[in-house]
Write a protein that holds these residues in place. Structure first.
Motif, PDB file in Angstrom:
ATOM      1  N   PHE A   2       0.851  -1.196   0.000  1.00  0.00           N
ATOM      2  CA  PHE A   2       0.000   0.000   0.000  1.00  0.00           C
ATOM      3  C   PHE A   2       0.887   1.246   0.000  1.00  0.00           C
ATOM      4  O   PHE A   2       0.960   1.978   1.000  1.00  0.00           O
ATOM      5  CB  PHE A   2      -0.924   0.001   1.223  1.00  0.00           C
ATOM      6  CG  PHE A   2      -1.743  -1.245   1.358  1.00  0.00           C
ATOM      7  CD1 PHE A   2      -2.848  -1.451   0.546  1.00  0.00           C
ATOM      8  CD2 PHE A   2      -1.401  -2.224   2.275  1.00  0.00           C
ATOM      9  CE1 PHE A   2      -3.614  -2.602   0.663  1.00  0.00           C
ATOM     10  CE2 PHE A   2      -2.157  -3.380   2.403  1.00  0.00           C
ATOM     11  CZ  PHE A   2      -3.264  -3.568   1.584  1.00  0.00           C
ATOM     12  N   PRO A   3       1.582   1.494  -1.096  1.00  0.00           N
ATOM     13  CA  PRO A   3       2.533   2.613  -1.131  1.00  0.00           C
ATOM     14  C   PRO A   3       1.844   3.973  -1.107  1.00  0.00           C
ATOM     15  O   PRO A   3       0.693   4.118  -1.541  1.00  0.00           O
ATOM     16  CB  PRO A   3       3.274   2.388  -2.453  1.00  0.00           C
ATOM     17  CG  PRO A   3       2.276   1.674  -3.316  1.00  0.00           C
ATOM     18  CD  PRO A   3       1.519   0.778  -2.378  1.00  0.00           C
ATOM     19  N   LEU A   4       2.565   4.966  -0.588  1.00  0.00           N
ATOM     20  CA  LEU A   4       2.108   6.342  -0.671  1.00  0.00           C
ATOM     21  C   LEU A   4       2.324   6.857  -2.091  1.00  0.00           C
ATOM     22  O   LEU A   4       3.008   6.223  -2.894  1.00  0.00           O
ATOM     23  CB  LEU A   4       2.900   7.216   0.308  1.00  0.00           C
ATOM     24  CG  LEU A   4       2.797   6.876   1.798  1.00  0.00           C
ATOM     25  CD1 LEU A   4       3.705   7.808   2.597  1.00  0.00           C
ATOM     26  CD2 LEU A   4       1.364   6.980   2.287  1.00  0.00           C
ATOM     27  N   HIS A   5       1.752   8.009  -2.386  1.00  0.00           N
ATOM     28  CA  HIS A   5       2.000   8.644  -3.678  1.00  0.00           C
ATOM     29  C   HIS A   5       3.443   9.160  -3.717  1.00  0.00           C
ATOM     30  O   HIS A   5       4.069   9.357  -2.675  1.00  0.00           O
ATOM     31  CB  HIS A   5       1.031   9.804  -3.881  1.00  0.00           C
ATOM     32  CG  HIS A   5      -0.380   9.380  -4.117  1.00  0.00           C
ATOM     33  ND1 HIS A   5      -0.920   9.234  -5.369  1.00  0.00           N
ATOM     34  CD2 HIS A   5      -1.366   9.035  -3.252  1.00  0.00           C
ATOM     35  CE1 HIS A   5      -2.176   8.847  -5.271  1.00  0.00           C
ATOM     36  NE2 HIS A   5      -2.475   8.713  -3.995  1.00  0.00           N
ATOM     37  N   PRO A   6       3.991   9.379  -4.922  1.00  0.00           N
ATOM     38  CA  PRO A   6       5.349   9.920  -5.015  1.00  0.00           C
ATOM     39  C   PRO A   6       5.484  11.252  -4.277  1.00  0.00           C
ATOM     40  O   PRO A   6       4.628  12.130  -4.397  1.00  0.00           O
ATOM     41  CB  PRO A   6       5.553  10.103  -6.526  1.00  0.00           C
ATOM     42  CG  PRO A   6       4.637   9.094  -7.143  1.00  0.00           C
ATOM     43  CD  PRO A   6       3.434   9.053  -6.252  1.00  0.00           C
ATOM     44  N   HIS A   7       6.542  11.366  -3.514  1.00  0.00           N
ATOM     45  CA  HIS A   7       6.814  12.565  -2.729  1.00  0.00           C
ATOM     46  C   HIS A   7       7.238  13.709  -3.640  1.00  0.00           C
ATOM     47  O   HIS A   7       7.774  13.488  -4.731  1.00  0.00           O
ATOM     48  CB  HIS A   7       7.926  12.254  -1.720  1.00  0.00           C
ATOM     49  CG  HIS A   7       8.054  13.225  -0.614  1.00  0.00           C
ATOM     50  ND1 HIS A   7       8.702  14.438  -0.748  1.00  0.00           N
ATOM     51  CD2 HIS A   7       7.622  13.181   0.680  1.00  0.00           C
ATOM     52  CE1 HIS A   7       8.669  15.077   0.389  1.00  0.00           C
ATOM     53  NE2 HIS A   7       8.011  14.341   1.281  1.00  0.00           N
ATOM     54  N   ALA A   8       7.010  14.941  -3.186  1.00  0.00           N
ATOM     55  CA  ALA A   8       7.428  16.110  -3.965  1.00  0.00           C
ATOM     56  C   ALA A   8       8.932  16.126  -4.205  1.00  0.00           C
ATOM     57  O   ALA A   8       9.416  16.718  -5.178  1.00  0.00           O
ATOM     58  CB  ALA A   8       6.997  17.392  -3.245  1.00  0.00           C
ATOM     59  N   LEU A   9       9.706  15.456  -3.326  1.00  0.00           N
ATOM     60  CA  LEU A   9      11.166  15.400  -3.473  1.00  0.00           C
ATOM     61  C   LEU A   9      11.653  14.091  -4.096  1.00  0.00           C
ATOM     62  O   LEU A   9      12.856  13.843  -4.111  1.00  0.00           O
ATOM     63  CB  LEU A   9      11.834  15.576  -2.107  1.00  0.00           C
ATOM     64  CG  LEU A   9      11.751  16.951  -1.456  1.00  0.00           C
ATOM     65  CD1 LEU A   9      12.410  16.917  -0.076  1.00  0.00           C
ATOM     66  CD2 LEU A   9      12.403  18.015  -2.323  1.00  0.00           C
ATOM     67  N   SER A  10      10.738  13.290  -4.605  1.00  0.00           N
ATOM     68  CA  SER A  10      11.142  11.965  -5.100  1.00  0.00           C
ATOM     69  C   SER A  10      12.147  12.036  -6.251  1.00  0.00           C
ATOM     70  O   SER A  10      12.922  11.099  -6.459  1.00  0.00           O
ATOM     71  CB  SER A  10       9.913  11.158  -5.538  1.00  0.00           C
ATOM     72  OG  SER A  10       9.204  11.825  -6.578  1.00  0.00           O
ATOM     73  N   LYS A  11      12.152  13.134  -6.995  1.00  0.00           N
ATOM     74  CA  LYS A  11      13.082  13.286  -8.123  1.00  0.00           C
ATOM     75  C   LYS A  11      14.309  14.124  -7.769  1.00  0.00           C
ATOM     76  O   LYS A  11      15.137  14.417  -8.632  1.00  0.00           O
ATOM     77  CB  LYS A  11      12.358  13.933  -9.316  1.00  0.00           C
ATOM     78  CG  LYS A  11      11.141  13.160  -9.819  1.00  0.00           C
ATOM     79  CD  LYS A  11      11.506  11.768 -10.293  1.00  0.00           C
ATOM     80  CE  LYS A  11      10.285  11.040 -10.846  1.00  0.00           C
ATOM     81  NZ  LYS A  11      10.609   9.638 -11.235  1.00  0.00           N
ATOM     82  N   ALA A  12      14.414  14.504  -6.515  1.00  0.00           N
ATOM     83  CA  ALA A  12      15.562  15.312  -6.082  1.00  0.00           C
ATOM     84  C   ALA A  12      16.829  14.462  -6.032  1.00  0.00           C
ATOM     85  O   ALA A  12      16.772  13.227  -6.119  1.00  0.00           O
ATOM     86  CB  ALA A  12      15.279  15.928  -4.706  1.00  0.00           C
TER      87      ALA A  12
END
Length: 272
Positions: free
Chosen positions: A23-33
């Motif tokens: 049950f993963p969370l949505h991609p974080h705003a910093l996921s591409k940092a």
């Protein structure tokens, strides 16, 4: 037979451990940092969790889900161990990086969700988060909005008044057809209510032309081929509605006030 007895507690722990992957969370705003930034961010969140000297199973599991949302592969234990060894140089580097990446709001939301998932903040957690807020120097209206979203995420009673400066005005700007006289219209139907969510392009109200009851629609999206237009095409929570059915319309009249979604809540959208 005793050797074949089901170890219920072990099974529950194993099932619980699967939740971050199932049950993963949505991609974080910093996921591409950059990886360096994300690791520093996770390390500081672990430090906030550790301020009371212990991390509960629920906090541990939720922290793991947040690490997956950040696209980090290391375990919770890795960052918790690193957090124990934090020094002033690392703290100074974190403060610099979080301002450069404008991730202060993300950190406030993530830290509050992690620390409040099992109840009230402790005195130490409150003191530490207050220190962070002092360093971040976020505007008061932004902090109020973040606290509002945290309460929504955790399904807590929302007892926070949002300043108008944090809201977006949804209003009638003008008709695309210059031959249309706005005063000839009245409000026929409202499709959104306080506390509901709206998305860009969603139908908001129905207008009735007083002469012949001809119906027109307009929405949050200014791209739709409709006569009335809206000032913007954002998405968020309907904080207040300012019109009622039958009201005559005026140019630039406010329909509703919207609390826009904040990128700081990206990971937690499933709970909003």
């Amino acid at each position: 037979m005793s050797g074949s007895t089901l170890n219920t507690k072990h099974l529950i722990r194993e099932l619980d451990a699967l939740k971050p992957d199932m049950f993963p969370l949505h991609p974080h705003a910093l996921s591409k940092a950059d990886l360096y930034i994300k690791e520093m961010y996770a390390r500081m969140l672990a430090a906030v969790l550790l301020v009371d000297g212990k991390v509960s199973e629920t906090e541990h599991r939720l922290f793991g889900m947040l690490l997956r949302s950040l696209d980090l592969l290391q375990s919770q234990a890795t960052f918790i161990e690193q957090a124990v060894a934090l020094d002033s140089a690392q703290l100074r580097a974190f403060m610099r990086v979080i301002k450069e990446t404008k991730a202060e709001s993300c950190f406030v939301v993530d830290a509050l969700v992690l620390c409040r998932v099992e109840g009230q903040l402790s005195n130490l957690q409150t003191q530490l988060l207050t220190e962070f807020l002092d360093f971040f120097q976020l505007p008061e209206h932004e902090v109020a909005a973040l606290l509002f979203w945290v309460a929504k995420i955790l399904n807590l009673p929302v007892e926070i008044d949002i300043p108008e400066t944090a809201l977006q005005k949804l209003s009638i700007k003008q008709f695309k057809d210059s031959n249309i006289n706005l005063t000839e219209y009245s409000l026929g139907k409202i499709y959104v209510q306080r506390g509901e969510y709206v998305t860009a392009g969603q139908k908001v109200v129905r207008l009735i032309l007083n002469r012949d009851q001809r119906i027109l629609h307009f929405s949050l999206s200014s791209q739709e081929q409709v006569r009335p237009v809206i000032e913007s095409n954002y998405a968020g929570l309907v904080y207040s509605v300012h019109l009622k059915i039958g009201d005559a319309l005026k140019a630039n009249q406010t329909i509703a006030m919207i609390l826009p979604f904040n990128s700081a809540t990206n990971a937690w959208l499933e709970f909003i």
